[in-house]
Write a protein that holds these residues in place. Structure first.
Motif, PDB file in Angstrom:
ATOM      1  N   GLY A   1       1.069  -1.309   0.089  1.00 40.62           N
ATOM      2  CA  GLY A   1      -0.068   0.060   0.104  1.00 40.62           C
ATOM      3  C   GLY A   1       0.709   1.372  -0.039  1.00 40.62           C
ATOM      4  N   LEU A   2       2.029   1.114  -0.522  1.00 40.97           N
ATOM      5  CA  LEU A   2       2.852   2.260  -0.718  1.00 40.97           C
ATOM      6  C   LEU A   2       2.836   2.745  -1.982  1.00 40.97           C
ATOM      7  N   LYS A   3       1.873   3.707  -2.374  1.00 36.30           N
ATOM      8  CA  LYS A   3       1.295   4.174  -3.674  1.00 36.30           C
ATOM      9  C   LYS A   3       2.303   5.397  -4.018  1.00 36.30           C
ATOM     10  N   SER A   4       2.870   5.478  -5.097  1.00 33.05           N
ATOM     11  CA  SER A   4       3.356   6.977  -5.592  1.00 33.05           C
ATOM     12  C   SER A   4       2.359   7.853  -6.051  1.00 33.05           C
ATOM     13  N   ASP A   5       2.622   9.157  -5.548  1.00 26.45           N
ATOM     14  CA  ASP A   5       1.794   9.931  -5.699  1.00 26.45           C
ATOM     15  C   ASP A   5       1.453  10.651  -7.027  1.00 26.45           C
ATOM     16  N   VAL A   6       2.747  10.239  -7.924  1.00 27.08           N
ATOM     17  CA  VAL A   6       2.654  10.800  -9.320  1.00 27.08           C
ATOM     18  C   VAL A   6       3.060   9.721  -9.975  1.00 27.08           C
ATOM     19  N   GLU A   7       3.010   9.695 -11.454  1.00 27.11           N
ATOM     20  CA  GLU A   7       3.300   8.915 -12.246  1.00 27.11           C
ATOM     21  C   GLU A   7       4.677   8.182 -12.180  1.00 27.11           C
ATOM     22  N   VAL A   8       5.114   7.002 -12.191  1.00 20.93           N
ATOM     23  CA  VAL A   8       6.218   6.428 -11.882  1.00 20.93           C
ATOM     24  C   VAL A   8       7.235   6.670 -13.159  1.00 20.93           C
ATOM     25  N   VAL A   9       8.436   7.121 -12.676  1.00 19.82           N
ATOM     26  CA  VAL A   9       9.479   7.739 -13.379  1.00 19.82           C
ATOM     27  C   VAL A   9      10.435   6.615 -13.741  1.00 19.82           C
ATOM     28  N   TYR A  10      10.789   6.495 -15.088  1.00 17.40           N
ATOM     29  CA  TYR A  10      11.759   5.451 -15.412  1.00 17.40           C
ATOM     30  C   TYR A  10      13.267   6.123 -15.854  1.00 17.40           C
ATOM     31  N   GLN A  11      14.296   5.830 -15.493  1.00 16.74           N
ATOM     32  CA  GLN A  11      15.375   6.751 -15.887  1.00 16.74           C
ATOM     33  C   GLN A  11      15.591   6.382 -17.389  1.00 16.74           C
ATOM     34  N   THR A  12      15.475   5.253 -17.880  1.00 11.88           N
ATOM     35  CA  THR A  12      15.657   4.860 -19.303  1.00 11.88           C
ATOM     36  C   THR A  12      14.788   5.915 -20.284  1.00 11.88           C
ATOM     37  N   GLN A  13      13.827   6.355 -19.751  1.00  6.80           N
ATOM     38  CA  GLN A  13      13.064   7.210 -20.630  1.00  6.80           C
ATOM     39  C   GLN A  13      13.623   8.827 -20.696  1.00  6.80           C
ATOM     40  N   ARG A  14      14.692   9.066 -19.889  1.00  8.42           N
ATOM     41  CA  ARG A  14      15.159  10.181 -19.729  1.00  8.42           C
ATOM     42  C   ARG A  14      16.465  10.581 -20.186  1.00  8.42           C
TER      43      ARG A  14
ATOM     44  N   THR B   1      25.512   7.705 -15.989  1.00 14.57           N
ATOM     45  CA  THR B   1      25.850   6.561 -14.998  1.00 14.57           C
ATOM     46  C   THR B   1      24.887   6.999 -13.803  1.00 14.57           C
ATOM     47  N   TYR B   2      25.029   6.076 -12.716  1.00  9.58           N
ATOM     48  CA  TYR B   2      24.096   6.195 -11.401  1.00  9.58           C
ATOM     49  C   TYR B   2      24.270   7.517 -11.125  1.00  9.58           C
ATOM     50  N   ASN B   3      25.338   8.000 -10.484  1.00 10.45           N
ATOM     51  CA  ASN B   3      25.447   9.117  -9.705  1.00 10.45           C
ATOM     52  C   ASN B   3      24.969  10.368 -10.416  1.00 10.45           C
ATOM     53  N   PHE B   4      25.260  10.512 -11.656  1.00 13.03           N
ATOM     54  CA  PHE B   4      24.766  11.721 -12.372  1.00 13.03           C
ATOM     55  C   PHE B   4      23.196  11.401 -12.543  1.00 13.03           C
ATOM     56  N   CYS B   5      22.576  10.741 -13.056  1.00 11.55           N
ATOM     57  CA  CYS B   5      21.127  10.284 -13.265  1.00 11.55           C
ATOM     58  C   CYS B   5      20.464  10.648 -11.917  1.00 11.55           C
ATOM     59  N   VAL B   6      21.147  10.019 -10.901  1.00 10.04           N
ATOM     60  CA  VAL B   6      20.216  10.398  -9.577  1.00 10.04           C
ATOM     61  C   VAL B   6      20.214  11.719  -9.232  1.00 10.04           C
ATOM     62  N   VAL B   7      21.182  12.634  -9.562  1.00 14.92           N
ATOM     63  CA  VAL B   7      21.157  14.041  -9.170  1.00 14.92           C
ATOM     64  C   VAL B   7      20.111  14.804 -10.222  1.00 14.92           C
ATOM     65  N   VAL B   8      20.149  14.602 -11.629  1.00 16.81           N
ATOM     66  CA  VAL B   8      19.341  15.118 -12.305  1.00 16.81           C
ATOM     67  C   VAL B   8      17.963  14.766 -12.004  1.00 16.81           C
ATOM     68  N   ASP B   9      17.645  13.591 -11.854  1.00 18.64           N
ATOM     69  CA  ASP B   9      16.232  13.059 -11.265  1.00 18.64           C
ATOM     70  C   ASP B   9      15.899  13.702 -10.121  1.00 18.64           C
ATOM     71  N   ASP B  10      16.604  13.842  -9.039  1.00 18.65           N
ATOM     72  CA  ASP B  10      16.179  14.521  -7.740  1.00 18.65           C
ATOM     73  C   ASP B  10      16.170  16.079  -7.969  1.00 18.65           C
ATOM     74  N   LEU B  11      16.851  16.589  -8.846  1.00 23.14           N
ATOM     75  CA  LEU B  11      16.735  18.086  -9.223  1.00 23.14           C
ATOM     76  C   LEU B  11      15.430  18.494 -10.018  1.00 23.14           C
ATOM     77  N   ASP B  12      14.956  17.713 -11.153  1.00 25.69           N
ATOM     78  CA  ASP B  12      14.087  17.772 -12.123  1.00 25.69           C
ATOM     79  C   ASP B  12      12.613  17.463 -11.205  1.00 25.69           C
ATOM     80  N   MET B  13      12.671  16.639 -10.373  1.00 27.37           N
ATOM     81  CA  MET B  13      11.521  15.976  -9.593  1.00 27.37           C
ATOM     82  C   MET B  13      11.364  16.763  -8.352  1.00 27.37           C
TER      83      MET B  13
END
Length: 473
Positions: A64-77, A183-195
Motif C-alpha cells: 500500500g505504498l503508492k506513488s503520488d505521481v506517475e512512476v518515473v523510469y530513468q531509461t525514458q530520460r 551513470t548512476y551518480n549523475f542520473c540520480v542528481v538530475v532526477d532529484d533536481l527535476d522532480m
C-alpha cells in the motif's frame, strides 16, 4: 512542499531493507503533507529486468505504498541527461577522458604500490597551462565530472549528524560511459533536481556517494536536498542480514502469512521509536514518524517479534483487510473459498490462535475440503474402540437437533458426556478428530456450527467406519 522518493534498481525482488526505506520515505512525506514518488533506476541495462520491475510494483502495491505521481523510469530520460552533460562540457564542469582500461589498471596498480588510495589522477582533466595530448583515434571517451580540487563537502545528515568529506579524497567520477550511457551518480542528481526532491532517504551504504552527488548539484547551480541515511538491518546475531535471518522478498512475507500493515508496523520499529509504543495503525505511523527518533545504530531483525506484531494485527484487523488475504492463502492451497463457511466466520474462529494467515489457512483446510486422512497420533489416541459409543451417541444427538446452532451442539456434547459418564474431553476430542482430521480446532461447538449438520454427521459416520476397519465381502 516536502517531496521524497524511493528509487530502487530493478535487479531483483523488493527486499525487506528496501521496503523499510520506502516506508520511511512514504511516512515522512505523509507526515509533512507532501508527495511520495516511485522512480525506477534502470540505467544498468545488463542487470535490470522487467521481471524485477514487476516484482517491485507487486511488493509496493501489496504494502500500500503508492506513488503520488506517475512512476518515473530513468531509461525514458536519456535525452535529458545527455543535454545536461553537453551543457557541463560547454561550461567546463565535465570533460572527456580517453584513458584506456589498461592505462587505468596500471595507474591504480602504481598507486597501490605506493600505498596510495586508488583514484583517477586527472590526466585528461583540462587545466590552465596544461597541454593535453591529441585524442587517440577510434576511442570513445567517457565523460568525467570536474570534482572541486579544494575545500570540503559538509553533509548535515538528518540521522547521522554532521559529516565532512575533503574534496581531495573524491574522484573525478565518470558521469557517462563510452557508449554515451549516463551513470548512476549523475542520473540520480538530475532526477532529484527535476522532480523537486527535498529529502533523500536511503540506506547508509550510499553515504560515500552523497558528497559526489552534492558536488554535481552545485555544479548544476542547484542546492542539494536534505539527506537521511538509514542504518542497515542486522540479523538477531549481529551478523549481516541474510535469508536465514529474514532477508526475504516482500512477497515471500505475504506467502508466510503476514498482513501488509503487520509487516509495515514491524519494519517501522526497526530503527524508529515513539516512546514505548509497539503497535501503530497506519494513520498513527503517518502522523508520528520523524527523524528525531530514528537511531543511527543498526537495527536487529527478530523474526519472532515480527510474528508477534503480525498476530496482534491479525487479531484486530477489519474483515475488509483480512478476508482478501485469507482468500488468497486458501487458493494457494488449492482450496475453493466458496466450498466452506463464510470466510469472516472462519477468521473469527481462528484469529486468536493463528499468528499468520498461512497458518490459519492450513488449520482451516478441513472447513473447505474433506480431510485426506487423520493425523496418525491423534487418531491413535482418540479414534479407538472406546470412542465408538461416544461417536454413536453424538450422531444420534446431533441428528435429532431441531436447529443447528453452536449452543445446541454444545448441549449435545454435554449430554453425551453425562450419559456415558465420561469427561467432556473424552467426548470433544474424538468428535474433533472425526470432523477435522486432527485434535486441534476452534471450540468444538463453533467448529460444528461452521461445518454444518450434513458435513459433521458424514464425517462422524466415516470415523466410525474407520475404527471398525475394512469389512469382508
Amino acid at each position: 512542499m516536502t517531496v521524497t522518493r524511493f528509487a530502487p534498481s530493478p535487479t531483483g525482488y523488493l527486499h525487506i531493507g528496501g521496503a523499510r526505506t520506502a516506508l520511511f520515505s512514504y511516512l515522512y512525506a505523509r507526515r509533512n503533507g507532501g508527495q511520495f514518488v516511485l522512480r525506477i533506476e534502470d540505467t544498468d541495462r545488463e542487470r535490470s529486468t522487467q521481471a524485477a520491475v514487476d516484482a517491485i510494483f507487486e511488493g509496493m502495491h501489496w504494502l500500500g505504498l503508492k506513488s503520488d505521481v506517475e512512476v518515473v523510469y530513468q531509461t525514458q530520460r536519456f535525452d535529458r541527461y545527455k543535454a545536461l552533460i553537453a551543457q557541463m562540457l560547454e561550461a567546463g564542469t565535465a570533460y572527456r577522458c580517453y584513458a584506456s582500461k589498461d592505462e587505468l589498471d596500471q595507474m591504480r596498480a602504481e598507486q597501490q604500490a605506493r600505498k596510495e588510495k586508488p583514484r583517477y589522477d586527472g590526466r585528461w582533466r583540462p587545466a590552465p597551462g596544461k597541454t593535453l595530448p591529441p585524442p587517440p583515434a577510434g576511442v570513445d571517451p567517457v565523460i568525467r565530472f570536474c570534482n572541486p580540487l579544494e575545500g570540503e563537502v559538509v553533509l548535515n545528515d538528518l540521522i547521522k549528524g554532521e559529516m565532512r568529506f575533503a574534496n581531495t579524497e573524491l574522484d573525478d567520477l565518470v558521469i557517462a560511459r563510452g557508449d554515451g550511457t549516463p551513470t548512476y551518480n549523475f542520473c540520480v542528481v538530475v532526477d532529484d533536481l527535476d522532480m523537486g526532491i527535498t529529502h533523500v532517504i536511503r540506506g547508509d551504504d550510499h553515504v560515500n556517494n552523497t558528497p559526489k552527488q552534492m558536488n554535481i548539484f552545485k555544479a548544476l547551480g542547484a542546492e542539494p536536498p536534505a539527506y537521511a541515511h538509514v542504518s542497515m538491518i542486522l540479523g538477531g546475531d549481529g551478523a549481516k542480514l541474510s535469508k536465514r535471518h529474514g532477508a526475504l522478498g516482500v512477497m515471500e512475507y505475504r506467502a508466510m502469512g503476514f498482513l501488509p500493515d503487520g509487516l509495515l508496523n514491524y519494519l517501522v520499529r526497526l530503527g524508529w521509536s515513539h516512546g514505548d509504543q509497539e503497535l501503530f495503525t497506519r494513520a498513527e505511523m503517518e502522523q508520528l514518524f520523524d527523524f528525531d527518533h530514528v537511531s543511527s545504530s543498526p537495527a536487529r531483525f527478530d523474526m519472532e517479534k515480527a510474528y508477534w506484531v503480525n498476530h496482534q494485527y491479525l487479531k484486530t484487523a477489519p474483515m475488509e483487510v483480512v478476508v482478501p488475504e485469507f482468500d488468497w492463502h486458501l487458493r494457494r492451497l488449492q482450496l475453493d473459498p466458496a466450498a466452506g463457511p463464510a470466510l469472516e466466520a472462519v477468521i473469527d474462529a481462528q484469529r486468536e490462535r493463528c499468528r499468520t494467515l498461512a497458518e490459519m489457512a492450513e488449520k482451516s483446510a478441513f472447513f473447505f475440503r474433506e480431510p485426506e486422512g487423520y493425523v496418525e497420533k491423534d487418531a491413535a489416541k482418540h479414534l479407538t474402540d472406546a470412542a465408538v459409543p461416544v461417536l454413536e451417541a453424538l450422531i444420534a444427538g446431533l441428528d435429532a437437533l431441531p436447529e443447528w446452532s453452536a449452543e445446541a451442539a454444545h448441549g449435545v456434547v454435554q449430554v453425551v458426556g453425562e450419559q456415558l459418564g465420561v469427561k467432556l474431553g473424552q467426548v470433544a476430542q474424538p468428535l474433533r478428530v472425526a470432523c477435522c482430521g486432527m485434535a486441534i480446532s476452534p471450540p468444538i461447538d463453533q467448529t460444528l456450527l461452521l461445518l454444518g449438520r450434513e458435513r459433521s454427521l458424514t464425517r462422524l459416520r466415516a470415523a466410525l467406519a474407520w475404527i471398525a476397519g475394512p469389512t469382508d465381502g
